[in-house]
Write a protein that holds these residues in place. Structure first.
Motif: not given
Ligand code: AMP
Length: 443
Positions: A8-17, A34-40, A80-84
Motif C-alpha cells: 500500500x505504500x512506498x518505503x522511500x522517495x519514489x518519483x523517478x523510475x 505510471x498509474x501510481x500517482x506518486x510516480x512523476x 529512485x528505482x532501476x528496473x532491468x
C-alpha cells in the motif's frame, strides 16, 4: 518464506523510475508503474516508438555499456528505482554495478542471473536442491555426446548452455538429429554460448509459467500464465519468443500451486540463500506439468515476454511498491497483493517471416481503440524520418485485453487486432484456445 506483501505504500522517495529494455515487456511495466500517482516520470533506455505514447514516459538515448555516462545520467535524473528488463544486461552484471553505485535495482546480479544464462549451472543447482527436473548430461565434446545419445532409449532434448535468444533448444525426433543438433551447437552456431551442451530427457505435459518477486529472502507470487511459443495455430511450427499468452491458467489450482511452492519455489530460494546469492528481482519458473508432478523446464531471471504484457494490466497501481521492496530487501507484511479479479490475454502481431528472416520499415496504422481494458504495447516499432510509426522487429505489437472470462478477452483482442494494419502482419487466431469455451478451429 512466502509473504502477502503490504503493497500500500512506498518505503522511500519514489518519483523517478528507470526501465532498461526496448520491448513490449518494458512498455507494459512502464504503463503499470505510471498509474501510481506518486510516480512523476518513467524513463526507458532505450524503449521503442511506443514508449512515449505512455503517460509520464520518456526515452533516453544513451548506451548502457557506457557506464560512466549511465551513472551520470541516472544521477542527473534523480532516479529512485532501476528496473532491468532483459537477460543480457543482467547476465553482464549491470545490476551489481548499479547497486555498487548505490542505486536501488530490481533485477538479480550476475550470480543470480546464472539461473538463466547457464543451463548446466541451473540443472546442477536443481539437482543439489532436489528440485524436480528432467534428467540431464553436460557435454563439451561430440564423442561424449555420442555415447550418451546412443545409450539413451529415446531422442534427447539438446540445449546450448548459454544465452541464445530462445533459439538454442532443439527437440529432435531421432538420435541422428540429436547428434546433428549437438554438433551444430558445439561447432559454434551460438558462439561461446555453445561451448557446453546440455542433453536432457524429454518430458511431457502442458507448460505453465509461475513468477516470484523476490527480495533475497522473501517472495510473493504473481498470477500464473501460459504462453504459446510455437509460430502457427494448433501449437505447430518453429519456436518463437512467444505469440501470445493468458493469465491466470486454470490448470494451476490452489492445491497444485501449494505443491509447486513446496517442491520448487521455496527450495529454489533456499538454495540461492545457501549459495549466498542475494536475488532481488523476479524468478520466472517455466514448468511442465507431467504425470508425476511439476518439473522445471527452465528458469528465467526476468519477466517473460509476452507474459509480462498479459500480467501488468491485472496489477493495482501500488505494484511499483512491490518492485521497490524487492530492490530494498524489504518484502514484509501481511496484506494481500492487490490483483484484479479479471482474466487477461495477449496476442502478438508479428512481421511476415518471423522468427526467421523478415523485413522491417513498413508503416503501421492503428485505428481508434476506445474499449476499456484493452491495451496496445509496442514490441518492435520505431519512427521513420517523417515521424510515422513503422515496424522494427519480428514481434511488432502486443494486443492485451482483460474481461470477466477468456471468451470475452479474446473476442475483444481479435476485434481490436482488425484495427491494426501493416504490410505482412501475422498473428495466431487460436491464442488461449485451451481456455476459450466458444473456441472452434473454424472461428
Ligand atoms: P527452454 O528454453 O529450456 O525453456 O526450452 C524451450 C522449449 O523447449 C520449452 O518451452 C519446451 O517446450 C521445450 N523443452 C525444453 N526442455 C524440454 C524437455 N526436457 N522435455 C520436453 N520439452 C522440453
Amino acid at each position: 518464506m512466502g509473504v502477502n506483501s503490504k503493497s500500500s505504500k512506498s518505503i522511500s522517495r519514489l518519483e523517478n523510475i528507470l526501465i532498461i529494455g526496448n520491448g513490449g515487456r518494458e512498455n507494459s511495466l512502464a504503463w503499470a508503474i505510471q498509474k501510481n500517482d506518486l510516480i512523476k516520470k518513467v524513463y526507458l533506455i532505450p524503449g521503442n516508438a511506443g514508449s512515449e505514447r505512455i503517460n509520464k514516459c520518456e526515452r533516453i538515448k544513451i548506451d548502457i555499456k557506457n557506464k560512466n555516462e549511465l551513472v551520470e545520467k541516472l544521477n542527473s535524473l534523480k532516479i529512485d528505482l532501476v528496473i532491468i528488463g532483459p537477460e543480457i544486461p543482467l547476465a553482464n552484471g549491470l545490476a551489481d554495478f548499479l547497486r555498487d553505485k548505490e542505486f536501488k535495482v530490481f533485477g538479480p546480479g550476475k550470480e543470480g542471473a546464472k539461473l538463466e544464462y547457464s543451463k548446466s549451472w541451473a540443472k546442477e543447482f536443481m539437482q543439489n536442491a532436489n528440485i524436480p527436473t528432467a534428467k540431464f548430461w553436460k557435454v563439451n565434446s561430440l564423442e561424449e555426446a555420442k555415447k550418451i545419445i546412443d545409450s539413451s532409449s529415446s531422442p534427447l532434448v539438446v540445449k546450448a548452455d548459454g544465452l541464445a535468444s530462445g533459439k538454442g533448444v532443439f527437440i529432435p525426433d531421432s538420435k541422428d538429429e540429436c547428434f546433428r543438433a549437438t554438433e551444430l551447437i558445439l561447432n559454434g552456431k551460438f558462439g561461446n554460448s555453445g561451448n557446453m551442451v546440455v542433453l536432457e530427457e524429454k518430458i511431457h505435459g502442458p507448460e505453465v509459467s509461475v513468477f516470484a518477486l523476490c527480495d533475497g529472502e522473501n517472495y510473493i507470487l504473481l498470477p500464473t500464465a501460459q504462453d504459446h511459443k510455437r509460430l502457427n495455430e494448433e501449437d505447430k511450427g518453429p519456436n518463437t519468443g512467444g505469440m501470445g499468452a493468458y493469465s491466470p491458467t486454470p490448470l494451476l489450482t490452489k492445491d497444485y500451486i501449494d505443491r509447486i511452492i513446496n517442491e520448487i519455489i521455496e527450495p529454489t530460494i533456499n538454495e540461492l540463500n545457501k549459495k549466498n546469492i542475494d536475488y532481488k528481482g523476479v524468478i520466472y519458473f517455466g514448468l511442465m506439468i507431467t504425470k508425476s508432478g511439476p518439473q522445471v523446464i527452465e528458469y528465467n531471471c526476468r519477466f517473460g515476454d509476452p507474459e509480462c504484457q498479459t500480467l501488468m494490466p491485472l496489477m493495482d497501481p501500488n505494484f511499483v511498491f512491490l518492485l521497490e521492496k524487492c530492490a530494498m530487501g524489504k518484502l514484509i507484511g501481511n496484506e494481500k497483493i492487490d490483483i484484479s479479479n479479471k482474466v487477461s490475454g495477449c496476442v502478438i502481431a508479428t512481421s511476415k517471416g518471423y522468427p526467421h528472416n523478415y523485413k522491417t520499415g513498413f508503416p503501421i496504422t492503428i485505428g481508434k481503440i476506445d474499449e476499456i481494458d484493452c491495451q496496445i504495447f509496442d514490441s518492435g516499432t520505431s519512427l521513420n524520418e517523417n515521424g510515422e510509426l513503422i515496424t522494427d522487429g519480428g514481434r511488432v505489437l502486443s494486443i492485451v485485453c482483460q474481461d470477466q472470462d477468456f471468451d470475452m478477452v479474446f473476442e475483444k483482442a481479435y476485434k481490436n487486432l482488425k484495427k491494426i494494419n501493416f504490410d505482412g502482419i501475422y498473428f495466431r487466431n487460436d491464442i488461449g484456445h485451451q481456455v476459450r469455451k466458444n473456441f472452434s478451429k473454424d472461428n
